[in-house]
Scaffold this motif. Structure first.
Motif, short mmCIF file in Angstrom:
data_model
loop_
_atom_site.label_atom_id
_atom_site.label_comp_id
_atom_site.label_asym_id
_atom_site.label_seq_id
_atom_site.Cartn_x
_atom_site.Cartn_y
_atom_site.Cartn_z
N THR A 90 -40.69 -54.65 -42.06
CA THR A 90 -39.62 -54.10 -42.68
C THR A 90 -38.87 -55.26 -43.47
OG1 THR A 90 -37.93 -54.65 -40.94
CG2 THR A 90 -38.83 -52.44 -41.15
N PRO A 91 -38.27 -55.05 -44.84
CA PRO A 91 -37.79 -56.12 -45.62
C PRO A 91 -36.69 -56.75 -44.83
CG PRO A 91 -37.49 -53.61 -46.48
CD PRO A 91 -38.06 -53.86 -45.24
N ASP A 92 -36.62 -58.08 -45.00
CA ASP A 92 -35.32 -58.98 -44.48
C ASP A 92 -33.95 -58.68 -44.95
OD1 ASP A 92 -37.46 -60.42 -43.10
OD2 ASP A 92 -37.95 -61.89 -44.58
N LEU A 93 -33.08 -58.92 -44.07
CA LEU A 93 -31.65 -58.58 -44.47
C LEU A 93 -31.41 -60.02 -45.20
CD1 LEU A 93 -29.97 -57.76 -40.99
CD2 LEU A 93 -30.94 -56.19 -42.81
N GLY A 94 -30.61 -59.58 -46.21
CA GLY A 94 -30.20 -60.59 -47.06
C GLY A 94 -31.21 -60.50 -48.60
N ALA A 95 -32.39 -59.85 -48.28
CA ALA A 95 -33.15 -59.86 -49.51
C ALA A 95 -32.92 -58.53 -50.25
CB ALA A 95 -34.64 -59.80 -48.84
N PRO A 96 -33.32 -58.62 -51.41
CA PRO A 96 -33.40 -57.62 -52.25
C PRO A 96 -34.19 -56.20 -51.72
CG PRO A 96 -33.87 -59.31 -53.78
CD PRO A 96 -34.01 -59.85 -52.24
N ALA A 97 -33.57 -55.37 -51.65
CA ALA A 97 -34.13 -54.09 -51.26
C ALA A 97 -35.29 -53.74 -52.10
CB ALA A 97 -33.29 -52.86 -51.16
N PRO A 98 -36.60 -53.39 -51.48
CA PRO A 98 -37.73 -52.93 -52.56
C PRO A 98 -36.95 -51.64 -53.52
CG PRO A 98 -38.54 -53.13 -50.38
CD PRO A 98 -36.77 -53.29 -49.94
N ASP A 99 -37.34 -51.86 -54.74
CA ASP A 99 -37.00 -50.88 -55.80
C ASP A 99 -38.03 -49.87 -55.55
OD1 ASP A 99 -35.39 -49.66 -57.68
OD2 ASP A 99 -36.18 -50.78 -59.13
N PHE A 100 -37.57 -48.54 -55.98
CA PHE A 100 -38.52 -47.25 -55.95
C PHE A 100 -37.82 -46.46 -56.98
CE2 PHE A 100 -35.69 -46.78 -52.50
CZ PHE A 100 -35.22 -45.36 -52.77
N THR A 101 -38.88 -45.32 -57.41
CA THR A 101 -38.28 -44.01 -57.94
C THR A 101 -39.00 -43.14 -57.43
OG1 THR A 101 -38.09 -45.35 -60.22
CG2 THR A 101 -38.30 -42.91 -60.36
N LEU A 102 -38.13 -41.99 -56.96
CA LEU A 102 -38.93 -40.93 -56.19
C LEU A 102 -38.37 -39.52 -56.81
CD1 LEU A 102 -38.83 -42.07 -52.66
CD2 LEU A 102 -40.99 -41.74 -54.02
N PRO A 103 -39.08 -38.62 -56.86
CA PRO A 103 -38.29 -37.30 -57.29
C PRO A 103 -37.41 -36.88 -55.93
CG PRO A 103 -40.71 -37.14 -56.46
CD PRO A 103 -40.30 -38.38 -56.51
N ALA A 104 -36.33 -35.89 -56.54
CA ALA A 104 -35.75 -35.51 -55.50
C ALA A 104 -35.09 -34.21 -55.88
CB ALA A 104 -34.48 -36.38 -55.22
N VAL A 105 -34.59 -33.59 -54.71
CA VAL A 105 -33.94 -31.98 -55.02
C VAL A 105 -32.31 -32.62 -54.50
CG1 VAL A 105 -35.82 -30.75 -54.66
CG2 VAL A 105 -34.32 -31.09 -52.74
N VAL A 106 -31.59 -31.82 -55.42
CA VAL A 106 -29.96 -32.06 -54.97
C VAL A 106 -29.31 -30.69 -55.22
CG1 VAL A 106 -27.80 -33.18 -55.65
CG2 VAL A 106 -29.91 -34.24 -56.33
N LEU A 107 -28.76 -30.19 -53.97
CA LEU A 107 -28.00 -28.93 -53.85
C LEU A 107 -26.63 -29.06 -54.05
CD1 LEU A 107 -28.23 -25.87 -52.88
CD2 LEU A 107 -27.66 -26.68 -50.52
N SER A 108 -26.14 -28.44 -54.97
CA SER A 108 -24.69 -28.43 -55.41
C SER A 108 -24.21 -27.17 -55.68
CB SER A 108 -24.63 -29.62 -56.84
OG SER A 108 -22.95 -29.47 -56.83
N ASP A 109 -23.09 -26.56 -55.07
CA ASP A 109 -22.54 -25.30 -55.41
C ASP A 109 -23.53 -24.29 -55.36
OD1 ASP A 109 -20.11 -26.26 -55.32
OD2 ASP A 109 -20.42 -26.91 -57.60
N GLY A 110 -24.60 -24.25 -54.34
CA GLY A 110 -25.70 -23.38 -54.31
C GLY A 110 -26.68 -23.39 -55.35
N ALA A 111 -26.81 -24.37 -56.41
CA ALA A 111 -27.82 -24.52 -57.10
C ALA A 111 -28.75 -25.87 -56.82
CB ALA A 111 -27.42 -24.57 -58.53
N VAL A 112 -29.93 -25.84 -57.03
CA VAL A 112 -30.72 -26.78 -56.75
C VAL A 112 -31.40 -27.53 -58.24
CG1 VAL A 112 -32.90 -27.69 -56.01
CG2 VAL A 112 -31.49 -26.23 -54.36
N THR A 113 -31.17 -28.67 -58.10
CA THR A 113 -31.77 -29.35 -59.20
C THR A 113 -32.56 -30.47 -58.96
OG1 THR A 113 -30.07 -30.92 -59.40
CG2 THR A 113 -29.69 -29.05 -60.91
#
Length: 159
Positions: A4-27
């Motif tokens: 796992t990455p070390d504490l105090g180091a930059p977190a590994p960057d990433f881009t991932l697709p996601a779903v977000v539920l808000s007021d019953g609608a998913v985007t």
């Protein structure tokens, strides 16, 4: 297996697709870690949608989301299931945080939590507002998860 990455180091960057539920609608949209500087982010890696412990964990985090926002943080759930599975999971349980899909397990491997043949170790990483890894918990068995109070205390301590 990568560590796992070390504490105090930059977190590994990433881009991932996601779903977000808000007021019953998913985007659906992309989430890039480096584009969310300015506030702490809790990366909650969980093995699977609609499994008993994962459901309890994600529901606990979603039900107490105001405690995370109260300390200025966002929570992202990350697992290897696809967006369709995430959407069903979010709708079934009313999950209000983004659920990111990592079906190729690229990010899971980058964070050193892949388990060959089993998916991943249930893990939580706390990334501060500058993108630095400040706290982590990697479960040995994955039968329990870090409670909201523990996570919000860690976030508040960053202040």
């Amino acid at each position: 297996m990568a560590s796992t990455p070390d504490l105090g180091a930059p977190a590994p960057d990433f881009t991932l697709p996601a779903v977000v539920l808000s007021d019953g609608a998913v985007t659906q949209r992309q989430f890039t870690l480096s584009e969310h500087r300015g506030k702490p982010i809790v990366l909650a890696f969980y093995p699977g949608d609609d499994t008993p412990v994962c459901t309890k964990q994600m529901c606990a985090y979603s039900n107490e989301l105001e405690k995370f926002t109260g300390v200025g943080a966002e929570v992202w759930g990350i697992s290897p299931q696809g967006l369709d599975s995430h959407e069903k999971f979010a709708r079934r349980h009313g999950l209000q945080m983004p659920l990111l899909a990592d079906p190729d397990k690229t990010v899971i491997r980058d964070y050193g939590i892949a388990l060959p043949g089993l998916g991943l170790k249930r893990s939580v990483f706390l990334v501060d507002a500058e993108g630095v890894l400040r706290w982590k918990h990697v479960a040995r068995l994955g039968l329990t998860y870090q409670p909201v109070a523990t996570l919000t205390e860690q976030i508040a301590a960053l202040g």
